[in-house]
Write a protein that holds these residues in place. Structure first.
Motif, PDB file in Angstrom:
ATOM      1  N   LEU A  88       0.824  -1.165   0.098  1.00 41.58           N
ATOM      2  CA  LEU A  88      -0.115  -0.141   0.053  1.00 41.58           C
ATOM      3  C   LEU A  88       0.960   1.181  -0.014  1.00 41.58           C
ATOM      4  N   ARG A  89       2.111   1.181  -0.153  1.00 41.08           N
ATOM      5  CA  ARG A  89       2.936   2.363  -0.092  1.00 41.08           C
ATOM      6  C   ARG A  89       3.076   3.012  -1.424  1.00 41.08           C
ATOM      7  N   ASP A  90       3.319   4.412  -1.319  1.00 42.12           N
ATOM      8  CA  ASP A  90       3.426   5.307  -2.356  1.00 42.12           C
ATOM      9  C   ASP A  90       4.855   5.500  -2.615  1.00 42.12           C
ATOM     10  N   TYR A  91       5.317   5.586  -3.881  1.00 40.99           N
ATOM     11  CA  TYR A  91       6.568   5.476  -4.267  1.00 40.99           C
ATOM     12  C   TYR A  91       7.008   6.835  -4.935  1.00 40.99           C
ATOM     13  N   LYS A  92       8.193   7.506  -4.588  1.00 38.64           N
ATOM     14  CA  LYS A  92       8.571   8.535  -5.289  1.00 38.64           C
ATOM     15  C   LYS A  92       9.848   8.298  -5.989  1.00 38.64           C
ATOM     16  N   ILE A  93       9.955   8.534  -6.966  1.00 41.76           N
ATOM     17  CA  ILE A  93      11.293   8.025  -7.887  1.00 41.76           C
ATOM     18  C   ILE A  93      12.065   9.213  -8.246  1.00 41.76           C
ATOM     19  N   GLY A 105      -0.885   1.850  -3.765  1.00 40.08           N
ATOM     20  CA  GLY A 105      -0.588   3.369  -3.482  1.00 40.08           C
ATOM     21  C   GLY A 105      -0.299   4.193  -4.833  1.00 40.08           C
ATOM     22  N   ASP A 106       0.299   5.460  -4.633  1.00 38.95           N
ATOM     23  CA  ASP A 106       0.437   5.985  -5.683  1.00 38.95           C
ATOM     24  C   ASP A 106       1.907   6.170  -6.216  1.00 38.95           C
ATOM     25  N   VAL A 107       2.383   6.488  -7.391  1.00 37.49           N
ATOM     26  CA  VAL A 107       3.732   6.506  -7.907  1.00 37.49           C
ATOM     27  C   VAL A 107       3.803   7.878  -8.618  1.00 37.49           C
ATOM     28  N   HIS A 108       5.003   8.461  -8.090  1.00 45.63           N
ATOM     29  CA  HIS A 108       5.407   9.908  -8.560  1.00 45.63           C
ATOM     30  C   HIS A 108       6.755   9.971  -9.270  1.00 45.63           C
ATOM     31  N   ALA A 125      -0.799   7.645 -10.921  1.00 43.05           N
ATOM     32  CA  ALA A 125       0.576   7.840 -11.261  1.00 43.05           C
ATOM     33  C   ALA A 125       0.895   9.312 -11.712  1.00 43.05           C
ATOM     34  N   LEU A 126       1.702  10.030 -11.597  1.00 40.70           N
ATOM     35  CA  LEU A 126       2.146  11.412 -11.850  1.00 40.70           C
ATOM     36  C   LEU A 126       3.614  11.078 -12.715  1.00 40.70           C
ATOM     37  N   ILE A 127       3.526  11.115 -14.054  1.00 34.96           N
ATOM     38  CA  ILE A 127       4.630  10.921 -14.654  1.00 34.96           C
ATOM     39  C   ILE A 127       5.416  12.249 -15.274  1.00 34.96           C
ATOM     40  N   ASP A 138      -5.420   1.772 -11.668  1.00 36.96           N
ATOM     41  CA  ASP A 138      -6.541   1.728 -11.358  1.00 36.96           C
ATOM     42  C   ASP A 138      -7.476   3.017 -11.630  1.00 36.96           C
ATOM     43  N   ASP A 139      -6.939   4.062 -11.072  1.00 38.13           N
ATOM     44  CA  ASP A 139      -7.559   5.530 -11.242  1.00 38.13           C
ATOM     45  C   ASP A 139      -6.959   6.177 -12.549  1.00 38.13           C
ATOM     46  N   THR A 140      -6.099   7.199 -11.945  1.00 40.20           N
ATOM     47  CA  THR A 140      -5.744   8.270 -13.055  1.00 40.20           C
ATOM     48  C   THR A 140      -4.290   8.189 -13.090  1.00 40.20           C
TER      49      THR A 140
END
Length: 260
Positions: A88-93, A105-108, A125-127, A138-140
């Motif tokens: 369930l973690r969010d990833y910021k790369i 979770g979300d990916v940035h 995800a924000l690319i 699953d969402d945006t």
């Protein structure tokens, strides 16, 4: 004999506490009054319950697809049905990253990030950096990147921001796509919206498309197809069955004869 600054003392015989000094005559003791309970305690409790519900989310297991409700602060959980681990973690790369990501979770992906994973599955995800592999949200999925995307992108909703200028080598699938910047590639979606100053070049298969004043579309358009399914958004094709030729001999058994 007690200490002069003592506030209380204990009796040596019965063990009870008492004040060693009597209050002076005419001295009023200040008693701290407790604040009365709120009149609308039920409304407050309802608001707290609503706030807690807002911080919880319903997730789906990757293996058995069972849904469960988890707290918003949780980093992982176990599926109660198949005991599979769910991240369930969010990833910021912010730099090079090549491991496979599968999280609810979300990916940035920042502008300095380089995501070389072959598969990325996340909620949103924000690319903003370089994406090499496939991405499923699953969402945006929000794209604010200028460059080439060799992988496949699929999401419920895709947003191409104003500063984006992307070229997709593989198919992009979504329920709805909003194009504010520039994009080229193949699209399969339910609805496509090209906003002002947006540009789309490529093949589009959709049920509806809208181009605002100042937007541009160039390519092949297949619209209003009734055989587009919601799940796969792909064309349903029935296999062509070749007609069986009629035999010119009547009364002949079509079954093969036994070998002699």
């Amino acid at each position: 004999m007690e200490y002069a600054a003592a506030k209380s003392s204990i009796c040596r015989q019965c063990g009870r506490y008492f004040s060693p000094f009597a209050p002076k005559p005419g001295l009023k003791l200040r008693v701290r009054e407790e604040a009365p309970p709120p009149a609308n305690s039920s409304i407050l409790s309802k608001f707290e319950d609503f706030w807690k519900r807002q911080h919880s989310s319903v997730i789906e297991c990757f293996e058995c697809k069972r849904k469960q409700q988890v707290c918003g602060s949780a980093t992982s959980t176990i599926c109660p049905s198949c005991s599979a681990h769910i991240d369930l973690r969010d990833y910021k790369i912010t730099s090079g990253f090549s491991r496979t990501i599968r999280t609810r979770g979300d990916v940035h992906l920042t502008g300095k990030g380089d995501l070389g994973s072959s598969s990325v599955v996340c909620r949103s995800a924000l690319i903003e950096g370089r994406l090499r592999g496939n991405l499923h949200c699953d969402d945006t999925a929000t794209i604010n990147f200028a460059g080439k995307i060799p992988g496949r992108i699929s999401a419920r909703r895709v947003i191409v921001e104003r500063k984006a200028d992307i070229h997709c080598f593989r198919r992009l699938q979504a329920e709805s796509i909003e194009i504010k910047g520039r994009m080229s590639g193949e699209i399969i979606a339910l609805t496509v919206e090209i906003q002002r100053k947006g540009a789309l070049e490529g093949d589009v298969t959709a049920r509806a498309i809208s181009v605002e004043k100042g937007g541009m579309f160039s390519g092949q358009l297949v619209i209003g197809r009734a055989d587009l399914t919601q799940g796969e958004l792909l064309q349903e094709q029935k296999p062509d069955v070749a007609p069986i030729p009629e035999s010119g001999f009547s009364g002949v058994d079509p079954r093969p004869l036994p070998a002699t």
